[in-house]
Motif scaffolding. Structure first.
Motif, mmCIF file in Angstrom:
data_model
loop_
_atom_site.group_PDB
_atom_site.id
_atom_site.type_symbol
_atom_site.label_atom_id
_atom_site.label_comp_id
_atom_site.label_asym_id
_atom_site.label_seq_id
_atom_site.Cartn_x
_atom_site.Cartn_y
_atom_site.Cartn_z
ATOM 1 N N GLN A 45 1.347 -0.978 -0.162
ATOM 2 C CA GLN A 45 0.128 0.234 0.066
ATOM 3 C C GLN A 45 0.651 1.193 -0.277
ATOM 4 O O GLN A 45 0.684 2.075 -0.702
ATOM 5 N N HIS A 46 1.953 0.930 0.758
ATOM 6 C CA HIS A 46 3.214 2.251 0.661
ATOM 7 C C HIS A 46 3.862 1.693 -0.052
ATOM 8 O O HIS A 46 4.450 1.098 0.392
ATOM 9 N N GLU A 69 2.419 -5.902 -3.633
ATOM 10 C CA GLU A 69 2.461 -5.267 -4.943
ATOM 11 C C GLU A 69 1.160 -3.865 -4.931
ATOM 12 O O GLU A 69 1.126 -4.303 -6.271
ATOM 13 N N VAL A 70 0.117 -3.595 -4.034
ATOM 14 C CA VAL A 70 -0.462 -2.784 -4.589
ATOM 15 C C VAL A 70 -0.763 -1.533 -4.942
ATOM 16 O O VAL A 70 -0.779 -1.170 -6.319
ATOM 17 N N GLY A 71 0.534 -0.875 -4.992
ATOM 18 C CA GLY A 71 0.949 0.095 -4.897
ATOM 19 C C GLY A 71 0.009 0.957 -4.847
ATOM 20 O O GLY A 71 -1.355 1.531 -3.891
ATOM 21 N N ALA A 76 -11.399 2.617 -3.331
ATOM 22 C CA ALA A 76 -11.723 1.532 -3.654
ATOM 23 C C ALA A 76 -10.329 0.666 -4.870
ATOM 24 O O ALA A 76 -10.603 -0.576 -4.470
ATOM 25 N N GLU A 77 -9.680 1.802 -5.065
ATOM 26 C CA GLU A 77 -8.832 0.377 -5.982
ATOM 27 C C GLU A 77 -7.790 -0.030 -5.081
ATOM 28 O O GLU A 77 -7.954 -0.997 -5.358
ATOM 29 N N GLN A 78 -7.515 0.605 -3.867
ATOM 30 C CA GLN A 78 -6.448 -0.011 -3.267
ATOM 31 C C GLN A 78 -7.216 -1.034 -2.333
ATOM 32 O O GLN A 78 -6.131 -2.179 -1.963
ATOM 33 N N MET A 83 -7.569 -7.043 -1.585
ATOM 34 C CA MET A 83 -8.698 -8.251 -1.099
ATOM 35 C C MET A 83 -8.436 -9.269 -2.380
ATOM 36 O O MET A 83 -8.082 -10.469 -2.042
ATOM 37 N N THR A 84 -8.486 -8.291 -3.401
ATOM 38 C CA THR A 84 -8.442 -10.339 -4.653
ATOM 39 C C THR A 84 -7.120 -10.673 -4.699
ATOM 40 O O THR A 84 -6.445 -11.776 -4.703
#
Length: 367
Positions: A45-46, A69-71, A76-78, A83-84
């Motif tokens: 997330q960071h 590696e969500v970025g 909502a996008e994060q 979750m996915t």
């Protein structure tokens, strides 16, 4: 001998300080024949690699076993990405417990995902509430606690919040504050930032400023008024301002260099807390910083209308000023003319919270 696998979730820099004592306690138990294993999951997330690696190295946190590696992205996008990707991890390699800390987006997203797939959840820093639904963190806290099995709390206020929400006593564990574990473990290692001499800083002779909340920094005129109040109220003493990316955008739009305000990059843990420890006072809109100033006995002025950490006000060195520049001016005048309240350290903020948490987890998971 049966062992249990715990996912420890870290998504943002405040999480790193909170997981370090738990990891240290788990490693200590492991060397003593403990049956708890952990998998460190960094959601990304960071995503600033330099800052993340600085914190991990300074706090002795091992490299993550998994990085989702969500970025960057919207709330909502994060949330959706965490979750996915965490669901995919649990399907491929299920854990026995999801342990989340604090109130960032990753905390909420992983807690909900784990519970939906049948993995129980433990929440460290459960039960804290600001009562301000405009703060994304408040929604994260409420949603996380709604799906939590075991609640680890920092204060009796948090315990009371959970009781009012209908949580049974047998699931509430008042353990203390892992952020303070980290602070106390590193007090002897704090170090001057590289710009200390260049800025002519002296102990007790400067202020530390942190601001990033939309109510303070998004509207240019209001932000400029707050900065003017700080420069005027600090009476010529330097104000060191580690600038959050959100804040930098507004500063650039203002386009003005403000005399006495020293803009620096976000600081690693050891350097930032050296600045805080030796400051005359801290001006902030952060929650975590108010806990650290309370333990270090440093005057703290919070530019918010509420706090989820009331013990930093009722017991500690923090005061809630709101976001009116005139209230800040008055508080700074009082600091110079009358001094500041001394404050005390809240119960169980003693450096042993991580060990308490691990001991309780052993009892809960091996009944």
């Amino acid at each position: 001998m049966r062992t249990v696998l715990i996912d420890i979730i870290a998504g943002a820099r405040p999480n790193f300080m909170k997981i370090a004592p738990i990891i240290r306690a788990l490693d200590d138990r492991k060397s003593a024949g403990g049956r708890l294993r952990y998998r460190l999951v960094h959601t990304g997330q960071h995503y600033d690699a330099r800052m993340s690696s600085d914190f991990f190295e300074q706090l002795g946190i091992p490299s993550p076993d998994v990085n989702l590696e969500v970025g960057s992205g919207t709330q909502a996008e994060q949330t959706g990405a965490v979750m996915t990707r965490y669901e995919r991890l649990l399907i491929e390699a299920r854990s026995d417990l999801c342990l989340v800390v604090g109130d960032v987006t990753s905390t909420m997203a992983c807690a909900i995902t784990a519970q939906k797939i049948g993995v129980p959840v433990a929440h460290v820093e459960a039960g804290i509430r600001s009562g301000d639904w405009r703060m994304p963190e408040e929604i994260n806290r409420m949603a996380t606690d709604a799906v939590t099995n075991w609640f680890f709390t920092t204060s009796e206020t948090a315990n009371d919040n959970l009781r009012r929400a209908g949580v049974g006593e047998e699931r509430i564990f008042f353990v203390g504050n892992t952020m303070i574990d980290t602070l106390l473990a590193n007090m002897g290692r704090l170090r001057r930032p590289s710009f200390w001499q260049d800025l002519g800083l002296e102990s007790g002779g400067y202020f530390v400023l942190t601001m990033h909340r939309p109510s303070n920094v998004d509207e240019e005129r209001h932000f400029a008024q707050l900065l003017a109040a700080i420069v005027e109220g600090t009476r010529g003493l330097p104000a060191v301002f580690p600038v959050h990316p959100r804040t930098r955008k507004t500063l650039e739009a203002l386009g003005a260099k403000i005399q006495g305000l020293h803009l620096v990059d976000p600081q690693p843990y050891l350097e930032f807390n050296y600045l805080v420890r030796h400051a005359k006072a801290v001006i902030t809109d952060s929650g975590g910083v108010t806990e650290e100033t309370t333990v270090m006995g440093v005057p703290c002025m919070t530019l918010r209308d509420s706090t989820e950490r009331p013990e930093t006000v009722t017991i500690g060195t923090n005061e809630i000023l709101g976001t009116d520049p005139e209230a800040l001016r008055a508080a700074l005048d009082r600091l110079f003319s009358e001094g500041w309240k001394k404050g005390e350290i809240p119960e169980k903020w003693d450096g042993r919270t991580g060990a308490r948490i691990v001991g309780i987890l052993e009892s809960c998971l091996f009944r």
